[in-house]
Each structure stands twice: as structure tokens, then as C-alpha cells.
Design an enzyme around this catalytic site. Structure first.
Site, PDB file in Angstrom:
ATOM      1  N   ASP A 303       0.871  -1.168   0.000  1.00 33.27           N
ATOM      2  CA  ASP A 303       0.000   0.000   0.000  1.00 33.27           C
ATOM      3  C   ASP A 303       0.917   1.229   0.000  1.00 33.27           C
ATOM      4  OD1 ASP A 303      -2.086   1.797   0.082  1.00 33.27           O
ATOM      5  OD2 ASP A 303      -3.238   0.664   1.545  1.00 33.27           O
TER       6      ASP A 303
HETATM    7  C1  NOJ Z   1      -4.000   3.954   0.018  1.00 39.62           C
HETATM    8  C2  NOJ Z   1      -5.155   2.997   0.063  1.00 39.62           C
HETATM    9  O1  NOJ Z   1      -5.154   2.288   1.288  1.00 39.62           O
HETATM   10  C3  NOJ Z   1      -5.142   2.015  -1.089  1.00 39.62           C
HETATM   11  O2  NOJ Z   1      -6.322   1.244  -1.048  1.00 39.62           O
HETATM   12  C4  NOJ Z   1      -5.007   2.737  -2.401  1.00 39.62           C
HETATM   13  O3  NOJ Z   1      -5.042   1.829  -3.464  1.00 39.62           O
HETATM   14  C5  NOJ Z   1      -3.703   3.513  -2.389  1.00 39.62           C
HETATM   15  N1  NOJ Z   1      -3.729   4.475  -1.304  1.00 39.62           N
HETATM   16  C6  NOJ Z   1      -3.460   4.240  -3.707  1.00 39.62           C
HETATM   17  O4  NOJ Z   1      -4.366   5.267  -3.854  1.00 39.62           O
END
Ligand code: NOJ
Length: 780
Positions: A303
Site C-alpha cells: 500500500d
Molecule cells: C491507500 C489505500 O489504502 C489504497 O487502497 C489505495 O489503493 C492507495 N492508497 C493508492 O491510492
């Protein structure tokens, strides 16, 4: 050309799905599998060999570059873009995210394939959660359709639009189980149940990826957040998780397993720690479970900033230590936010210093190269920008979005058959509420300015339908309060220079009085209430399920007029309407681009609601977390009265949803009274449309194992079918409980078991299904 063919293909698919739904065939067969196998696909050896040949020519620095994915805002300030362009040219980036402009994509891809020594193309990813230009209902709403075929079609369209702008990969589906509706990301998943969640997970992977990775007009799916992220303590996003092995294996992991079995090419690691070990450096999760046990052949991305935050967790000393431990655990790629440092570059040093072997590094890079080969990027790195708008604006996509919104709506209450509204009898409607006149709110969270998505608001949809023959009055009623802390979306929108639209404040007291006046003079009031779209999604937990602001006061005042009141709800979590006497409550979730038209069709009976709740609708955040599928504990007779100052019963049960017609269940029949371990159990039930309209019912099958190696939940969903029946029509529905439906992971044996036991079984229209039967499973 491929894109156009794909768009036509979708139009055809839309037609066939509608036909399927009309014939009542939109069921879920547990055995339905993608033809994308998790491994061993034809041509696999070629792909592996091609990747190995590339690896043999690459320096450790070039390999490390493949492990880095950078955020890149198409409209970002110039100061942000230059260093990334330079990093691409030096071979320091393997992937980018957040670009949806095909010209921009091509420009950056050109740097990678022409200026770098290895000429390896970039992968472009984006959060395509419920549509790109055409926005489908919030994922929690699509799950409420209990219609995996529709969901597969929706994500197929999202994939076609994504590929048309040069994207190769989405960070979706979110398959985290959510049993605590305080958690804002309940918006993005399929709710509380692992069986429904698995069906939705597999359907979305099939929709995004098509029949195999690299199919034209499709993109790589990235199920997330591996694993357990939905169990955030207190429902607070990013908070710690404390999950038993029992819940992990039986509830939280199954949707991931289903997504991997459906052939998902990517997985995103979660932010939090599982058992004290941050998921992004968790060898057990990323290697033992995902690759060794499940045979996952794709790549794992962190993430955003999750590698960096291994140090924040107090696990690693610094960034290089974090990168090293994440790679050793099985992570392939680091996602790097615009303002944060990336750490994968240090991996080359770790190799030079002997802390990581070349074989270990190659193991991390190989699946990324394989995915680029499978996507055909070495042959076709660019996208035909001139074709994009035609795909993005394909009218068939809007038709599918309308269909999806209609199928996702859940009729929670309908006293005296207030709905559907009688078109001939109604001469005036008062449309009231802070969410009524907004083209943005219907879209929900995870829609960015760069999507350039357009929505039809509820007021606009109603006016479009009846505005010429019926007087439509409007009042916002009250203000929708603003979030008091910034969301990541607001921050991104600010960075992109396109801040969210601000509504001018109104005087609540005066506007409530005006709304009451309109209600008194109208034949019916339609109140559009709920949470603004920024109140769920990432970093959007709530500690209360009350209607935000003075909406409850508005609702009570309008109901007090004594005139008929329909409430249309927009939210991703249960809301407490405080026993309001509103005649009808229809939950639209966030219905997407065609939300207003879908709402109007549902109000007037041109579409009949058939969705069912994928979450238990509890009246208060004080009851969270909760599930219908709890373990029976002491004093079961009083299980719903565990609080002395209130019941813990939901207002509406998991699986609940009404129709404009009625259904009855009869003749629940288990083919044999007893089966052997390993044999399929055949069940049938008769479903009759006992009302006066054609409508859909989601027939649900629940089981309970009476005794065994471990205790099992009071009820578990193990089958469902959404069928369309004409008035008076009866259909015999067949269900098969496979051995995998009857087995579970036991902490006693620390393995999967299928017990010899007596089972209860229920069939009906919700988790409160009353029609019961039983069967036995005995040894061989
Ligand atoms: C953080 C989020 O938790 C995740 O789900 C997402 O895909 C990423 N940011 C990218 O935006």
C-alpha cells in the site's frame, strides 16, 4: 481497434446479462471459475523464460528500479514531475500510478522504452474502484445486488475504459470483510460475509482481467488489503488489528483465496500488522500463505508508503532495512507517495553488501516482468489516445450503470405499499434534502477529478422522468456538515488544483420551515438523506450512525406533516433514522453516474428493487462490530439482549430487502437425510411470487453445524440465487453444498476439517429465514 471491438463486446454482454436477469438466471454457482488459472497457463514457460532472459542482462540497480512504483499526478505542479521523468529515464521506476491522460501515459512510456538501457515498459495503475468515467454504484452497493454476473460486467466496463486511457492495472477489488460499519472503507467492499464476499471478489477479478491476463480491453486486478485490514480496531481506519486464526482463515482470508483462484495478477499488502508483524513485511502472509499454499503467481505491491511505514511501526531501523525485510518477506513492489522517499533503490546496495542474494532479488523482480510480458507491453507499450473518448463515452456503459444502480438498491421498508408511486394519482412531489440536488454525491467516494465522471443527481433524475406532468418542488432542507479533518481525497484534489465544489451555506431553521411548507403542498415528499460522499472511504470512519447535521430534525418535521414520505438513503453504512415513521425507505448506497435516473425508475415502479443487505443494519455505532454469523455462546436465549439498556438486534437483518411484490418459500427438501464426508449435499426449495408484480428475489441458503471439532456460527450463508419471477410463478431452486462449503479451518487441528455432524439448514429471503430442514454428515 481492439478497444472499439471491446466496447461493442460490452454492449452485447450488457444485452445478454439483461436477458439472463430477465430469465432469472443471475445466480451464483460456487464452482464458477475464471478461465485464468493461477498458474500453469499455456505459454507460461515462454513467459518465464523471457523474463529470465531479461533478468540475466539486468544490473542490480535496474532490477531495483522495477520494484518501485511512483505516484504521478497528470496535473501536478511541474516541480513534482521533473524528478520522476528523470527517474524513469535512469531506469529507477517500474510502474506509475494516478495518470489517466493517454497522451501523458504515452509520453512517460516513451521515456521508459526509448531512453532506458533495458527498454522495459512501465505499468500504469490507478484506483479504478467502481468505474473510471462511467461510475457504477459503490462496491458495497454492487454487493447488495447479490448479482455477481452484473458486478463482473460492471468491472469489465471499468477495465475497458481504463485500458482505453493507457492503464494496465487497478488497485481493486477491495475484498476486506467489514463487520464494523464505523470503518469508512466498508464503502469499498462486499460487507460482512465471507461467502458473498468471495463471490464478489471472484466476479470482480474476472470482470477486470477478462479470460486471461493480457486480454485486450482488460487490466490486471489487485485485490487488497492483504490481509485483515477490515478488522481495524474500533472501526478506525489504519488502526491496529487483533484477529484470531479462526476469523482470519474462515472469514477474512476466503475472499482473497477466491480472488487468487480467479487468477488475480496482483495483491496489495495491508498497512497494519497481523499478529504484531506488519503485513508488508509478513513472510507468513506474503510467502507461506499466498505463494506456497495458494500458488499465487503474480506480484505483490505495498500500500502507499507502507514500506516506509515499517519503520513507523517500530519494526525496521530505517528505509533500507524496511525495503530489505519487505523483499525477503515476499513483497515485489513499493508504492511511493509523491512527498515520500522510496526505498527500493537501496536493494542494489543490499546485494552488493551480501545482505540479499541475486536469486532473492530476481525472485522479487520476475513476477513483475512476467506481468508486463503477459500484458503485451513489450510489443504494444502505447495506447491509441485518439480512441479513448469513444470508449469512455460509450452509451452502452451508461445503460449498464443504470441497470447496476437499479439492481443495487435495497428497499428497507415499504408501509402500506407506498412505493411504487402511482404515476397517475400524483400531481406534485417535494424533493427535499441536502443530497438531493448533487451530481457529485451520487458518485460516491473514490472518484477523482481526473476521472471526469458526470453523475445524474436525484432531483435531476426525478425531473427528467416526470417534470413535464408533475410539479417538482425542491428544498435542500439543511446543510450537510463538512468533515472537520482533511481526507486524502481533498488533499489530492488540492494538489491537482481542482478542489471539491463548495456548497454555499443555508439557514437550517428557515430552510426546514420552507421544506415543511413544500411537503404540505405536495402529494408526496421524497427525502434524500444520508452521508456526504466524503464521509466514507479511506480515512473516513464515523463514531455515530446518526444522520449528520440537522437531517433528523428535517425528517421528523416533514413526517409530522402527515403527508406520505419516502426516504432515499445515500450512505455506505447503516444509519439510525430513530424509528422515523417515514412510509418507505429505499437505500441507494451511492448509485453512480446514472443514480438519479435509477432512483426515478425505482420510485415509479419502472424498476423493482431486489437488492439485499450485505451488512447487518444495526441502529447504533455502539453495537459495532456485529455480524449475523456469530458464534453461539452462553445463554443463547438472551443473545439479542446483551445490553441492559437496549437490544443488540439489527433494525434490518443481513440479507434483508423487500420488493414491490411478495415471495413465499415452501418445500425445503434435502435430497437425502444423510451423506458421507466429501459428498455434495443437494437441496431444493420452491419459491413463489405471491404478489401482483414481476420482481426479483435473492433466495438465500444458510447452514449451522450442530457439533464438531470446533464451534461453528449460528448461521452461515452457503448459497444464493437472484431470480426474477412473474406474479403467481413458482420455481424450484436447486442448491448444492460442496464439501468445501461444509469444511472450515479449526484451531484445534490447525487445518481444514469436515466434521461428521448434524446440520440445520434454512432457506429464505434474509438471514432470518424461517423455513428449516436438517441433514447428517457421517463417516465413510
Ligand atoms: C491507500 C489505500 O489504502 C489504497 O487502497 C489505495 O489503493 C492507495 N492508497 C493508492 O491510492
Amino acid at each position: 481497434m481492439n478497444m472499439l471491438r471491446k466496447a461493442v463486446g460490452h454492449a452485447l454482454l450488457a444485452g445478454s446479462i439483461l436477458a439472463m436477469a430477465a430469465s432469472g438466471q443471475a445466480g451464483y454457482a460456487r464452482s464458477a471459475k475464471s478461465s485464468t488459472p493461477p498458474g500453469g497457463a499455456p505459454g507460461d514457460t515462454d513467459v518465464t523464460n523471457r523474463a529470465k532472459t531479461l533478468l540475466a542482462k539486468m544490473t542490480p540497480e535496474e532490477k531495483a528500479g522495477q520494484l518501485s512504483q511512483y505516484f504521478y499526478f497528470g496535473q501536478a505542479p511541474a516541480t513534482m514531475t521533473d524528478p520522476i521523468d528523470a527517474a524513469i529515464a535512469k531506469g529507477q521506476a517500474g510502474a506509475l500510478l494516478f495518470i489517466t491522460d493517454p497522451a501523458q501515459t504515452n509520453k512517460l512510456q516513451k521515456i521508459a522504452v526509448e531512453q532506458t538501457r533495458m527498454k522495459i515498459p512501465l505499468l500504469f495503475g490507478f484506483d479504478v474502484i467502481h468505474g473510471l468515467r462511467t461510475i457504477f454504484p459503490a462496491p458495497i452497493g454492487m454487493a447488495a445486488s447479490w448479482d455477481p454476473a452484473m458486478v463482473e460486467q460492471a468491472q469489465g466496463i471499468a477495465a475497458a475504459e481504463s485500458r482505453a486511457v493507457g492503464l494496465h492495472w487497478t488497485f481493486a477489488p477491495m475484498v476486506d470483510i467489514a463487520r464494523d460499519a464505523r470503518w469508512g472503507r466498508i464503502f469499498e467492499g462486499a460487507g460482512e460475509d465471507p461467502y458473498l464476499g468471495s463471490a464478489m471478489a471472484a466476479a470482480q477479478v474476472r470482470g477486470f482481467q477478462g479470460r486471461h491476463i493480457g486480454e485486450p480491453g482488460h487490466i490486471i486486478a489487485g485485490p487488497k488489503h492483504f490481509a485483515g485490514y477490515g478488522a481495524a480496531m474500533g472501526g478506525r481506519d489504519y488502526d491496529e488489528v487483533d484477529l484470531s486464526d479462526n476469523l482470519l482463515w474462515n472469514v477474512y482470508l476466503p475472499p482473497f483465496k477466491a480472488a487468487v483462484d480467479a487468477g488475480a495478477g496482483n495483491i496489495m499488502s495491508a498497512y497494519m500488522a497481523l499478529n504484531g508483524e506488519p503485513a508488508t513485511a509478513n513472510h507468513w502472509l506474503l510467502t507461506k500463505v499466498l505463494r506456497d499454499t495458494w500458488g499465487f503467481k503474480g506480484f505483490v505491491v505495498s500500500d502507499a508508503d507502507a514500506v516506509n511505514s515499517l519503520t513507523t511501526h517500530g519494526l525496521t531501523r530505517d528505509g533500507p532495512d524496511a525495503a530489505l525485510r519487505a523483499v525477503k518477506a515476499g513483497l515485489n513492489m513499493e508504492m511511493i507517495p509523491p512527498t515520500m522517499p522510496g526505498h527500493m533503490g537501496s536493494i542494489a546496495t543490499a546485494v552488493a553488501e551480501g545482505r540479499l542474494t541475486t536469486a532473492e532479488l530476481d525472485k522479487a523482480v520476475q513476477p513483475i516482468l512476467e506481468m508486463k510480458i503477459r500484458m503485451g507491453l513489450f510489443e504494444n507499450p502505447y495506447v491509441d489516445a485518439s480512441k479513448a473518448e469513444a470508449v469512455l463515452n460509450d452509451p452502452a456503459h451508461r445503460t449498464a450503470a443504470l441497470h447496476a444502480a437499479e439492481r443495487s438498491a435495497v428497499l428497507l421498508r415499504n408501509e402500506n405499499a407506498l412505493l411504487p408511486l402511482d404515476r397517475t394519482g400524483i400531481k406534485s412531489i417535494a424533493v427535499i434534502g441536502p443530497l438531493a440536488d448533487s451530481a457529485r454525491e451520487v458518485l460516491g467516494s473514490w472518484v477523482f477529478p481526473m476521472n471526469k465522471a458526470v453523475g445524474v443527481g436525484i432531483l435531476a433524475g426525478i425531473t427528467d422522468k416526470v417534470g413535464k406532468t408533475v410539479r417538482v418542488d425542491y428544498s435542500a432542507g439543511v446543510n450537510m456538515p463538512k468533515r472537520t479533518y482533511p481526507s486524502p481525497f481533498v488533499m489530492m484534489e488540492t494538489m491537482m488544483g481542482t478542489p471539491a465544489v463548495k456548497r454555499p451555506p443555508i439557514d437550517d431553521t428557515a430552510e426546514i420551515a420552507r421544506a415543511v411548507g413544500l411537503a404540505k403542498n405536495a402529494d408526496v415528499s421524497v427525502l434524500v438523506l444520508g452521508e456526504s460522499q466524503e464521509m466514507s472511504g479511506e480515512m473516513a470512519s464515523r463514531a455515530s450512525f446518526d444522520l449528520p447535521g440537522r437531517q433528523q430534525e428535517l425528517l421528523d418535521a416533514v413526517v409530522a406533516t402527515g403527508k406520505p414520505v419516502v426516504v432515499l438513503l445515500m450512505s455506505a453504512r447503516p444509519l439510525n433514522l430513530k424509528n422515523s415513521k417515514a412510509g418507505a425507505i429505499l437505500d441507494l448506497w451511492y448509485p453512480g453516474s446514472e443514480g438519479g435516473h435509477a432512483a426515478a425508475n425505482l420510485l415509479f415502479g419502472d424498476a423493482v428493487p431486489g437488492g439485499k443487505l450485505p451488512i447487518s443494519w444495526i441502529p447504533s455505532a455502539a453495537q459495532a462490530p456485529t455480524t449475523y454469523s456469530y458464534l453461539i455462546s452462553h445463554d443463547q436465549a438472551n443473545a439479542m439482549h446483551r445490553y441492559w439498556d437496549g437490544s443488540n438486534e439489527p433494525t434490518y437483518a443481513f440479507g434483508h430487502g423487500l420488493s414491490y411484490t411478495s415471495f413465499t418459500y415452501s418445500n425445503l427438501h434435502v435430497q437425502q437425510p444423510s451423506y458421507h464426508v466429501g459428498e455434495p449435499v443437494k437441496v431444493s426449495v420452491d419459491l413463489t411470487n405471491s404478489g401482483k408484480r414481476t420482481g426479483d428475489e435473492v433466495a438465500q441458503l444458510y447452514i449451522h453445524q450442530r457439533s464438531g471439532t470446533s464451534s461453528r456460527p449460528i448461521r452461515e450463508l452457503k448459497g444464493f440465487q437472484r431470480v426474477t419471477l412473474k406474479p403467481g410463478e413458482t420455481r424450484t431452486l436447486q442448491f448444492t453444498l460442496t464439501p468445501s462449503d461444509l469444511r472450515y479451518w479449526s484451531a484445534v487441528t490447525r487445518d481444514w476439517v469436515q466434521d461428521e455432524s448434524a446440520f440445520d439448514i434454512w432457506a429464505g429471503g434474509s438471514s432470518n429465514a424461517a423455513l428449516a430442514g436438517s441433514f447428517e454428515i457421517s463417516g465413510r
